[in-house]
Design a protein around this motif. Sequence first.
Motif, PDB file in Angstrom:
ATOM      1  N   SER A   1      10.002  -5.967   1.076  1.00 53.25           N
ATOM      2  CA  SER A   1      10.407  -4.784   0.314  1.00 53.25           C
ATOM      3  C   SER A   1       9.263  -4.138  -0.456  1.00 53.25           C
ATOM      4  CB  SER A   1      11.577  -5.056  -0.629  1.00 53.25           C
ATOM      5  OG  SER A   1      12.710  -5.432   0.116  1.00 53.25           O
ATOM      6  N   SER A   2       8.057  -4.728  -0.438  1.00 55.23           N
ATOM      7  CA  SER A   2       6.912  -3.995  -0.976  1.00 55.23           C
ATOM      8  C   SER A   2       6.731  -2.765  -0.097  1.00 55.23           C
ATOM      9  CB  SER A   2       5.639  -4.836  -0.926  1.00 55.23           C
ATOM     10  OG  SER A   2       5.721  -5.940  -1.770  1.00 55.23           O
ATOM     11  N   MET A   3       6.145  -1.730  -0.652  1.00 55.55           N
ATOM     12  CA  MET A   3       5.986  -0.499   0.117  1.00 55.55           C
ATOM     13  C   MET A   3       4.528  -0.060   0.063  1.00 55.55           C
ATOM     14  SD  MET A   3       7.831   3.172  -0.462  1.00 55.55           S
ATOM     15  CE  MET A   3       6.927   3.493  -1.960  1.00 55.55           C
TER      16      MET A   3
ATOM     17  N   ILE B   1      -0.293   0.701  -2.964  1.00 59.47           N
ATOM     18  CA  ILE B   1       0.673  -0.385  -2.829  1.00 59.47           C
ATOM     19  C   ILE B   1       1.713  -0.252  -3.933  1.00 59.47           C
ATOM     20  CG2 ILE B   1       0.980  -2.889  -2.831  1.00 59.47           C
ATOM     21  CD1 ILE B   1      -2.011  -3.049  -1.931  1.00 59.47           C
ATOM     22  N   HIS B   2       2.977  -0.298  -3.531  1.00 60.70           N
ATOM     23  CA  HIS B   2       4.092  -0.175  -4.468  1.00 60.70           C
ATOM     24  C   HIS B   2       4.913  -1.453  -4.405  1.00 60.70           C
ATOM     25  CE1 HIS B   2       3.610   4.263  -4.929  1.00 60.70           C
ATOM     26  NE2 HIS B   2       2.975   4.074  -3.792  1.00 60.70           N
TER      27      HIS B   2
ATOM     28  N   PHE C   1       9.340   0.186  -6.513  1.00 59.53           N
ATOM     29  CA  PHE C   1       8.766   1.439  -5.981  1.00 59.53           C
ATOM     30  C   PHE C   1       7.729   2.055  -6.903  1.00 59.53           C
ATOM     31  CE2 PHE C   1      13.037   1.120  -4.076  1.00 59.53           C
ATOM     32  CZ  PHE C   1      12.630   0.808  -2.802  1.00 59.53           C
ATOM     33  N   CYS C   2       7.311   1.350  -7.934  1.00 59.76           N
ATOM     34  CA  CYS C   2       6.230   1.821  -8.796  1.00 59.76           C
ATOM     35  C   CYS C   2       4.918   1.336  -8.201  1.00 59.76           C
ATOM     36  CB  CYS C   2       6.371   1.264 -10.210  1.00 59.76           C
ATOM     37  SG  CYS C   2       7.800   1.904 -11.084  1.00 59.76           S
ATOM     38  N   GLU C   3       3.892   2.207  -8.258  1.00 55.34           N
ATOM     39  CA  GLU C   3       2.593   1.824  -7.733  1.00 55.34           C
ATOM     40  C   GLU C   3       2.018   0.688  -8.581  1.00 55.34           C
ATOM     41  OE1 GLU C   3      -1.800   3.594  -6.585  1.00 55.34           O
ATOM     42  OE2 GLU C   3      -0.208   4.977  -7.137  1.00 55.34           O
ATOM     43  N   ILE C   4       1.429  -0.284  -7.901  1.00 54.24           N
ATOM     44  CA  ILE C   4       0.815  -1.410  -8.594  1.00 54.24           C
ATOM     45  C   ILE C   4      -0.635  -1.065  -8.847  1.00 54.24           C
ATOM     46  CG2 ILE C   4       0.177  -3.841  -8.416  1.00 54.24           C
ATOM     47  CD1 ILE C   4       2.609  -4.166  -6.515  1.00 54.24           C
TER      48      ILE C   4
END
Length: 110
Positions: free
Chosen positions: A81-83, A98-99, A103-106
């Motif tokens: 489920s990482s995006m 990478i989110h 869904f927040c950007e890391i």
Amino acid sequence: MPSLANFRFFKFIIPNMDNQIRMPTALSNLVRETMSNPIEISTTNGQSWSISWGVEEEHPHRIVFTGGWRDFCKHYHLRISSMLLLSYHQPKFFYVAIHGTSFCEINYGR
């Protein structure tokens, strides 16, 4: 990061994706003949990764990232489920944001 990409797309990490990632068919059809091998993936924190790719035998229109992809996944602790938001810049660069599962950007820092 350049402002315009030749092609942008999202990929969700799914089971058994730590050893390869399949590119969208539209991208594969457009760039298969001109994309360098290996390509370079550059993350938003400036790290670069060399990733080799191939074409699936059973789906000759599909590009698959293989060599180096597993190390990339392990380094960034990508989970189901990482995006990823990937943008392709011809002929050999992909930029990736990478989110997490929220869904927040890391932000990995530099």
